[in-house]
Design an enzyme around this catalytic site. Sequence first.
Site, PDB file in Angstrom:
ATOM      1  N   LYS A 174      53.386  67.247  19.182  1.00  0.00           N
ATOM      2  CA  LYS A 174      53.982  68.452  18.594  1.00  0.00           C
ATOM      3  C   LYS A 174      53.463  69.712  19.269  1.00  0.00           C
ATOM      4  O   LYS A 174      52.393  69.731  19.894  1.00  0.00           O
ATOM      5  CB  LYS A 174      53.720  68.511  17.086  1.00  0.00           C
ATOM      6  CG  LYS A 174      52.249  68.407  16.649  1.00  0.00           C
ATOM      7  CD  LYS A 174      51.485  69.722  16.649  1.00  0.00           C
ATOM      8  CE  LYS A 174      50.039  69.554  16.226  1.00  0.00           C
ATOM      9  NZ  LYS A 174      49.231  70.771  16.390  1.00  0.00           N
ATOM     10  N   GLY A 232      44.016  67.772  22.912  1.00  0.00           N
ATOM     11  CA  GLY A 232      44.816  68.765  23.621  1.00  0.00           C
ATOM     12  C   GLY A 232      45.593  69.713  22.730  1.00  0.00           C
ATOM     13  O   GLY A 232      46.349  70.545  23.220  1.00  0.00           O
ATOM     14  N   ASP A 281      48.086  66.426  10.482  1.00  0.00           N
ATOM     15  CA  ASP A 281      49.207  66.337  11.427  1.00  0.00           C
ATOM     16  C   ASP A 281      49.947  65.002  11.374  1.00  0.00           C
ATOM     17  O   ASP A 281      51.017  64.864  11.970  1.00  0.00           O
ATOM     18  CB  ASP A 281      48.712  66.557  12.867  1.00  0.00           C
ATOM     19  CG  ASP A 281      48.348  68.007  13.146  1.00  0.00           C
ATOM     20  OD1 ASP A 281      48.774  68.879  12.367  1.00  0.00           O
ATOM     21  OD2 ASP A 281      47.646  68.258  14.134  1.00  0.00           O
TER      22      ASP A 281
END
Length: 317
Positions: free
Chosen positions: A17, A112, A151
Amino acid sequence: MGERFHARTVRVKAPGKVNVSLSVGPLRPDGYHSVASVYLAVSLYEEVAATSTEAPGITVSISPDSTLDLDGVDIPLDQRNLAYKAAAIMAEMSEKPTGVHLEITKRVPVAGGMGGGSADAAATLLACDALWNSGLSREELAHLAAELGADVPFSLLGGTAVGLGVGDKLSPALAKAQMDWVLVFADYGLSTPDVFRTLDGLRDSEGVEIPEPVDVDPTILQALRKGDPETLSRVLINDLQRASITLAPQLRDTIGLGEARGALAGMVSGSGPTIALLARDSVSASVLAEELTHRGHNALAVHGPVPGARIISDTLL
């Protein structure tokens, strides 16, 4: 004689995402931060192949087909791994779980800012649900996903969504028009807790009172619905960006280079260090990714929104 064991493999892909918008509130007494965020699932996928095993227990490996350079990257393969945790939760929910081996194909950068580990967990929930015939609804899976991390429910859902609370209160946003991006990957990671701590330190030194975020800018959702990258480029926001740049100052140069070479806007994705550059269209994204690659960057053109976790194969071995 006992029934002969037949192994079965369920393969699931789940997207990474980009946080198109991320407003972060002050540090709460419980150690968390409230956020208001717009999540966009993009066409960079993790894959998990869940294979039933006659021996009980959960094992995890990383596929040699992974496109990431994982040299020197410490990915735990035990109960610290989110995919392992997801399988353990599903085993508790299932009446007749077998042992399971999880082979993860890594494409989303580790640490990341794109939710790669969360995508692994979402894919594992769906794969084990199918493997063990648990019959859980998407809503039930999303509830389990929330136990694993903020998430994870979004990677299960995909598309575009508004996240409130600690990011776990998700509302799907009806924004299906394609937006094109170039992702620029770093050869290092940033710890999300470190980025939040750095943001808290910056704010404390400024002595400014930060309000609790209660909603996202409606202009962002309108631009996403209309497929209007020009408007979107003017309203991108990431409160974590300055903290990420404090920890990795070179990120500012990468954003500047991307914008100088044609990106409408650039930002740190989530806690970073991945940079998301918004392009005018798919052709512009491809050209920009190629140019950045020629300049020595690891860049990839992607688009979003894309669907959440999906079964791509189910094979009896």
